[in-house]
Scaffold this active site. Sequence first.
Site, PDB file in Angstrom:
ATOM      1  N   GLU A 174     135.722 -23.647  53.739  1.00  0.00           N
ATOM      2  CA  GLU A 174     136.136 -22.454  54.464  1.00  0.00           C
ATOM      3  C   GLU A 174     135.377 -22.445  55.769  1.00  0.00           C
ATOM      4  O   GLU A 174     134.152 -22.523  55.783  1.00  0.00           O
ATOM      5  CB  GLU A 174     135.773 -21.184  53.683  1.00  0.00           C
ATOM      6  CG  GLU A 174     136.852 -20.699  52.759  1.00  0.00           C
ATOM      7  CD  GLU A 174     136.438 -19.422  52.042  1.00  0.00           C
ATOM      8  OE1 GLU A 174     135.549 -18.705  52.544  1.00  0.00           O
ATOM      9  OE2 GLU A 174     136.983 -19.160  50.970  1.00  0.00           O
TER      10      GLU A 174
ATOM     11  N   ASP B 164     131.484  -8.143  56.349  1.00  0.00           N
ATOM     12  CA  ASP B 164     130.399  -9.081  56.098  1.00  0.00           C
ATOM     13  C   ASP B 164     129.031  -8.433  56.158  1.00  0.00           C
ATOM     14  O   ASP B 164     128.790  -7.523  56.941  1.00  0.00           O
ATOM     15  CB  ASP B 164     130.467 -10.227  57.117  1.00  0.00           C
ATOM     16  CG  ASP B 164     131.602 -11.174  56.794  1.00  0.00           C
ATOM     17  OD1 ASP B 164     131.571 -11.754  55.694  1.00  0.00           O
ATOM     18  OD2 ASP B 164     132.532 -11.301  57.610  1.00  0.00           O
TER      19      ASP B 164
ATOM     20  N   TYR C  26     141.864 -15.425  46.209  1.00  0.00           N
ATOM     21  CA  TYR C  26     140.424 -15.257  46.407  1.00  0.00           C
ATOM     22  C   TYR C  26     140.037 -13.962  45.718  1.00  0.00           C
ATOM     23  O   TYR C  26     140.438 -12.884  46.151  1.00  0.00           O
ATOM     24  CB  TYR C  26     140.139 -15.186  47.906  1.00  0.00           C
ATOM     25  CG  TYR C  26     138.672 -15.231  48.307  1.00  0.00           C
ATOM     26  CD1 TYR C  26     137.721 -14.416  47.683  1.00  0.00           C
ATOM     27  CD2 TYR C  26     138.238 -16.076  49.323  1.00  0.00           C
ATOM     28  CE1 TYR C  26     136.384 -14.455  48.047  1.00  0.00           C
ATOM     29  CE2 TYR C  26     136.900 -16.115  49.709  1.00  0.00           C
ATOM     30  CZ  TYR C  26     135.985 -15.300  49.063  1.00  0.00           C
ATOM     31  OH  TYR C  26     134.669 -15.329  49.443  1.00  0.00           O
TER      32      TYR C  26
END
Lengths: 408, 283
Positions: free
Chosen positions: B49, B60, B175
């Site tokens: 990734e 994040d 995911y």
Amino acid sequence: MTTMTDALNTYRGGPDEHGHFGLFGGRYVAETLMPLILDLERAYNEAKADPEFQAELDSLNAHYSGRPSPLYFAERLTEHLGGAKIYFKRDELNHTGSHKINNCLGQIQLARRMGKTRIIAETGAGQHGVAVATVAARFGLPCEIYMGATDIERQKPNVFRMKLLGAKVNPVTSGSGTLKDAMNDALRDWVANVHDTFYIIGTVAGPHPYPAMVRDFQSVIGKETRAQMMEREGRLPDTLVACIGGGSNAMGLFHPFLDDRAVSIYGVEAGGYGIDVPNGHAASMTGGEPGVLHGNRTYLLQNDDGQILEGHSISAGLDYPGVGPEHSWLKDTGRVTYVAVTDKEALEAFQLCTRLEGIIPALEPSHALAYVRKLAPELPSDNLLVMNMCGRGDKDIFAVAEHLSMEM
Amino acid sequence: MTRIDQTFARLKAEGRGGLVTFITAGDPDYETSLSMLKGLPAAGADIVELGMPFSDPMADGPAIQASSLRALKAGQNMKKTLSMVREFRKENQATPIVLMGYYNPIYVYGVDRFVTDASEAGADGLIIVDMPPEEDEELRPAAAGKGLNFIRLATPTTDARRLPAVLANTSGFVYYVSIAGITGTAAPDISSVGAHVARIKAHTDLPIAIGFGVKTPEQVRELAALAEGVVVGSALVASIAETLDENGQATAETKPKLLGLVEYLSEALHQLAEPRRSRAAAA
Ligand SMILES: Cc1ncc(COP(=O)(O)O)c(C=O)c1O
């Protein structure tokens, strides 16, 4: 549900059911937040349809906040500028000193209705943070405020007020340590605490339903203005002027008038050091390009790689690289005219208003006032102009003293 | 079959879960990042990734935020990120590259131009964190048209009502975000991850990769028993950060330390390269 094709007949029909105002708006958020945002939308739609919810909000607005705020004829300023008849919509007289409380009372009622037990918010100037801390205290909910480290430095009085009110103020050091970074961190908190936390966004930005919901709560400004002007002058105003950070005070004043085509509407952005100075202003519409940030598509300050710029304004409350998506749409449709004034012009207007009217305005509405200074002299004396005096300047006196090199 | 499909087919034949490694393109600088990228497959990465840096990575945690800012400060941009993919592909035809990031840099680059250039460079899939199914119509079909897998995220808050909509039009793999939170913070709770992954498996035959908060070989081993892949990101970019000098520049330690950590984590998967009952049952 309304669709955007209705926009041909009305400017008040948005957003569509997906939260889009034409190209703008939407729900660009991480999947973790998506179910919450859908929940919030359902809860808000139910609340909106519940007369008891509105009655409770009306009562809080009247008895806690002090609404309606006066519509004041600024006689000496009108004389001085020699043109339009200038009125101030005096939202700076609200409890906590700005329009931000209008939205916070609405959202905290919704939070309680949804059974949420923890409140978070972002703040720039600290006016929204103070308003959130205030309603959290009033309803006994714990509250954490994210505020950029840079803003904490330039808005100290508000930081202290929030702490007195029992809020935890979390300094944000990521990025440039201003409003956009505070919003990033508030969103990060929300993702990690989705089960019990309500995020009170302070402006007409963020993912759907926030832009529409905050607009609805702020529209009390424009609705009152309509009624007050009818009573005072027997007709609608001709011209509206408000400053634009995220755009909530402006949207609150503008929205009830959007379909009155004879009303000219001006949104005033923060021109900082000047629109031509790269990264030297916070005028997202006058000097930015469409992009996606904080859950919606809107005009943004960004470079040609799509990286968000920090921008600059003397006013912490206007120092945001984006703007509410509905404003972006109103700009592209041409219904509202967006302009920018510089730090210097805002400071001059701040002083002028203080001396002529005995009202110390916040630096944010000083931007609106700076544009009124240019516009009013060009208008005839029967032109009724309303400027949104959305905040008082107590919080800004230290910063202004520094800029004017005055001893406190 | 895309490169991603082939990789999961091979992993199934080998009877083990795959290691998916995340690094940010251009962190700490273009050359070092490219050299590390090229070294990842030999160190044990099955899928790479590659983060497309963004100034405001809202989903994040501190490690990836810092890594993104390091890359931008070193002059990384979308063109350079795609050129890294192109350089990697010259030497490696087998290992899939999934570009991961936020929508704005793609929107500004231009959706059609982006999917064309990404596909020509040799990218295999996209993960766009701030594009839920409600908004991905403006990118997903264009990506599919260029043969790029569009990998969606499922999270602990994705309820039964939403799950089918999330899984529809997902390709390559799913995911699964193992915590309700941002990257690199809390550690996943294995039992609750297991329940969620089982629920997803009831709705799809796609492989599942689990990520967010994975740091140790033990976690890698435990999570690999539940799914087809495990994603490690924050731990890797944090290891890059640890090796930088006081000016934030790469040192002789930077590449070996990162690749060493990848090797160490991947051993956890090779140790258990025997068919597992849970996998056989799921398949
Ligand atoms: C007094 C005042 N006016 C205006 C603003 C800008 O926000 P908005 O454009 O949403 O009204 C702020 C924000 O902090 C403020 O405190």
